[in-house]
Design a protein around this motif. Structure first.
Motif, PDB file in Angstrom:
ATOM      1  N   TYR A  28      -5.004   0.681  -7.460  1.00  9.45           N
ATOM      2  CA  TYR A  28      -5.659   1.981  -7.351  1.00  9.45           C
ATOM      3  C   TYR A  28      -4.777   3.025  -6.671  1.00  9.45           C
ATOM      4  N   ALA A  29      -3.799   2.569  -5.861  1.00 12.04           N
ATOM      5  CA  ALA A  29      -2.860   3.521  -5.257  1.00 12.04           C
ATOM      6  C   ALA A  29      -2.125   4.271  -6.354  1.00 12.04           C
ATOM      7  N   SER A  30      -1.705   3.544  -7.389  1.00 13.54           N
ATOM      8  CA  SER A  30      -0.945   4.219  -8.439  1.00 13.54           C
ATOM      9  C   SER A  30      -1.848   5.108  -9.292  1.00 13.54           C
ATOM     10  N   VAL A  31      -3.149   4.851  -9.266  1.00 15.56           N
ATOM     11  CA  VAL A  31      -4.104   5.729  -9.982  1.00 15.56           C
ATOM     12  C   VAL A  31      -4.262   7.040  -9.201  1.00 15.56           C
ATOM     13  N   VAL A  32      -4.518   6.957  -7.899  1.00 19.51           N
ATOM     14  CA  VAL A  32      -4.690   8.191  -7.112  1.00 19.51           C
ATOM     15  C   VAL A  32      -3.365   8.958  -7.012  1.00 19.51           C
ATOM     16  N   ALA A  33      -2.242   8.219  -7.062  1.00 20.80           N
ATOM     17  CA  ALA A  33      -0.924   8.860  -6.929  1.00 20.80           C
ATOM     18  C   ALA A  33      -0.578   9.736  -8.126  1.00 20.80           C
ATOM     19  N   ALA A  34      -1.291   9.558  -9.222  1.00 16.97           N
ATOM     20  CA  ALA A  34      -1.025  10.370 -10.409  1.00 16.97           C
ATOM     21  C   ALA A  34      -1.778  11.694 -10.366  1.00 16.97           C
ATOM     22  N   VAL A  35      -2.625  11.878  -9.351  1.00 17.07           N
ATOM     23  CA  VAL A  35      -3.413  13.112  -9.241  1.00 17.07           C
ATOM     24  C   VAL A  35      -2.599  14.145  -8.439  1.00 17.07           C
ATOM     25  N   PRO A  36      -2.236  15.278  -9.053  1.00 18.44           N
ATOM     26  CA  PRO A  36      -1.396  16.265  -8.359  1.00 18.44           C
ATOM     27  C   PRO A  36      -1.963  16.710  -7.008  1.00 18.44           C
ATOM     28  N   GLY A  37      -3.278  16.892  -6.896  1.00 12.66           N
ATOM     29  CA  GLY A  37      -3.877  17.334  -5.634  1.00 12.66           C
ATOM     30  C   GLY A  37      -3.720  16.307  -4.520  1.00 12.66           C
ATOM     31  N   VAL A  38      -3.664  15.042  -4.892  1.00 11.72           N
ATOM     32  CA  VAL A  38      -3.431  13.980  -3.905  1.00 11.72           C
ATOM     33  C   VAL A  38      -1.992  14.067  -3.406  1.00 11.72           C
ATOM     34  N   ARG A  39      -1.056  14.207  -4.332  1.00  8.82           N
ATOM     35  CA  ARG A  39       0.357  14.275  -3.959  1.00  8.82           C
ATOM     36  C   ARG A  39       0.634  15.491  -3.076  1.00  8.82           C
ATOM     37  N   SER A  40       0.052  16.652  -3.454  1.00  5.45           N
ATOM     38  CA  SER A  40       0.344  17.853  -2.667  1.00  5.45           C
ATOM     39  C   SER A  40      -0.272  17.751  -1.275  1.00  5.45           C
ATOM     40  N   ALA A  41      -1.437  17.090  -1.161  1.00  3.39           N
ATOM     41  CA  ALA A  41      -2.061  16.946   0.161  1.00  3.39           C
ATOM     42  C   ALA A  41      -1.199  16.087   1.089  1.00  3.39           C
ATOM     43  N   LEU A  42      -0.387  15.206   0.516  1.00  6.69           N
ATOM     44  CA  LEU A  42       0.408  14.284   1.345  1.00  6.69           C
ATOM     45  C   LEU A  42       1.865  14.724   1.526  1.00  6.69           C
ATOM     46  N   THR A  43       2.227  15.837   0.890  1.00  5.03           N
ATOM     47  CA  THR A  43       3.625  16.279   0.928  1.00  5.03           C
ATOM     48  C   THR A  43       4.075  16.732   2.320  1.00  5.03           C
ATOM     49  N   ASP A  44       3.305  17.611   2.963  1.00  8.68           N
ATOM     50  CA  ASP A  44       3.719  18.146   4.267  1.00  8.68           C
ATOM     51  C   ASP A  44       3.803  17.056   5.325  1.00  8.68           C
ATOM     52  N   LEU A  45       2.844  16.146   5.244  1.00  6.13           N
ATOM     53  CA  LEU A  45       2.824  15.027   6.191  1.00  6.13           C
ATOM     54  C   LEU A  45       4.136  14.235   6.097  1.00  6.13           C
ATOM     55  N   GLN A  46       4.572  13.955   4.858  1.00  2.46           N
ATOM     56  CA  GLN A  46       5.800  13.171   4.671  1.00  2.46           C
ATOM     57  C   GLN A  46       7.027  13.965   5.105  1.00  2.46           C
ATOM     58  N   ARG A  47       7.078  15.245   4.755  1.00  2.00           N
ATOM     59  CA  ARG A  47       8.234  16.062   5.156  1.00  2.00           C
ATOM     60  C   ARG A  47       8.251  16.238   6.672  1.00  2.00           C
ATOM     61  N   GLY A  48       7.063  16.368   7.265  1.00  2.00           N
ATOM     62  CA  GLY A  48       6.974  16.508   8.719  1.00  2.00           C
ATOM     63  C   GLY A  48       7.532  15.270   9.408  1.00  2.00           C
ATOM     64  N   PHE A  49       7.215  14.099   8.870  1.00  2.00           N
ATOM     65  CA  PHE A  49       7.721  12.843   9.448  1.00  2.00           C
ATOM     66  C   PHE A  49       9.244  12.816   9.352  1.00  2.00           C
ATOM     67  N   ALA A  50       9.765  13.261   8.219  1.00  2.00           N
ATOM     68  CA  ALA A  50      11.216  13.237   8.003  1.00  2.00           C
ATOM     69  C   ALA A  50      11.941  14.170   8.972  1.00  2.00           C
ATOM     70  N   ILE A  51      11.374  15.345   9.178  1.00  2.00           N
ATOM     71  CA  ILE A  51      12.044  16.353   9.997  1.00  2.00           C
ATOM     72  C   ILE A  51      11.860  16.101  11.494  1.00  2.00           C
ATOM     73  N   HIS A  52      10.649  15.678  11.865  1.00  2.00           N
ATOM     74  CA  HIS A  52      10.356  15.377  13.271  1.00  2.00           C
ATOM     75  C   HIS A  52       9.818  13.960  13.373  1.00  2.00           C
ATOM     76  N   PRO A  53      10.672  12.947  13.237  1.00  3.33           N
ATOM     77  CA  PRO A  53      10.168  11.567  13.274  1.00  3.33           C
ATOM     78  C   PRO A  53       9.547  11.237  14.634  1.00  3.33           C
ATOM     79  N   PRO A  54       8.469  10.445  14.633  1.00  5.15           N
ATOM     80  CA  PRO A  54       7.831  10.060  15.892  1.00  5.15           C
ATOM     81  C   PRO A  54       8.722   9.108  16.684  1.00  5.15           C
TER      82      PRO A  54
END
Ligand code: C5P
Length: 222
Positions: free
Chosen positions: A87-113
């Protein structure tokens, strides 16, 4: 200086997670397995009694995850099941899901915990399907990890059995082929090999050999 970032993409059960964790430990980098975010979205929808194929429900779950991300919640064993992966790969195909998770991932990359022992991370390492191409296209180190589908299915089958899940090898192989096709065929951020990625085929390689190969490349760049 910008945070050093290592971006890794690859197919399911290719060994990218093992490689990412080993590099993170060796280098003192914070590690984010981005597949866990999509798995968590799917599990959250299922737990709420929803259908992961319902794009609205999946987007809502992704937005909630982005707002209240607790990195500990990504260690939930429920996200490692075959069902969660499917089901992860099903939700991952939804553009709104991907865009909601984009900033979180970039934020982790730029300011890692900070690392588990409280020390500041020396860099960030993220793995997934669109890290080298979309989330962190400017990462100085990129790997694309793959292996023969039968080999990957064997590894995943062993892992699922180890987690106490009774499932046939043929089922795992079939699910893996469907998932590969969905991840490579979707319109939004499909999995592709970045032109500047180092490709590692782990079919006939042990973990140590893969880590040594990747580490040699990291040393030339970072
Ligand atoms: O890597 P893992 O198998 O845990 O990922 C589960 C699913 O999440 C993948 O099959 C893929 O559809 C999706 N995914 C993604 N983009 C990422 C990471 C995972 O679409 N960066």
């Amino acid at each position: 200086a910008p945070t050093p970032i290592i971006a890794i993409d690859g197919t399911a059960a290719s060994g990218k997670g093992t490689l990412a964790r080993r590099l993170a430990d060796a280098l003192g980098f914070a590690y984010l397995d981005t597949g866990t975010l999509y798995r968590k979205v799917a599990v959250d929808v299922l737990r709420a009694g929803g259908d992961p194929a319902d794009a609205g429900a999946a987007i809502e779950a992704a937005q909630n995850l982005q707002k209240n991300l607790d990195l500990q919640s990504l260690k939930d064993p429920a996200i490692r099941t075959a069902e969660a992966g499917k089901y992860a790969s099903v939700v991952a195909a939804v553009p709104g899901v991907r865009s909601a998770l984009t900033d979180l991932q970039r934020g982790f990359a730029i300011h890692p915990p900070a690392l588990a022992d409280g020390t500041p991370a020396k860099g960030a390492i993220l793995d997934g399907r669109d890290i080298t191409t979309f989330i962190c296209p400017d990462a100085p180190v990129k790997f694309y990890v793959d292996a023969a589908v039968e080999t990957r299915a064997q590894r995943r089958h062993k892992e699922l059995l180890g987690n106490g899940e009774a499932i046939e090898f043929e089922q795992v192989l079939e699910d893996m082929k469907i998932r590969d096709a969905r991840d490579m065929g979707r319109k939004d951020a499909p999995m592709t090999i970045a032109p500047d990625a180092i490709v590692i085929d782990t079919t006939a390689m042990g973990v140590e050999a893969v880590v040594a190969l990747a580490m040699a490349h990291v040393r030339t760049v970072l």
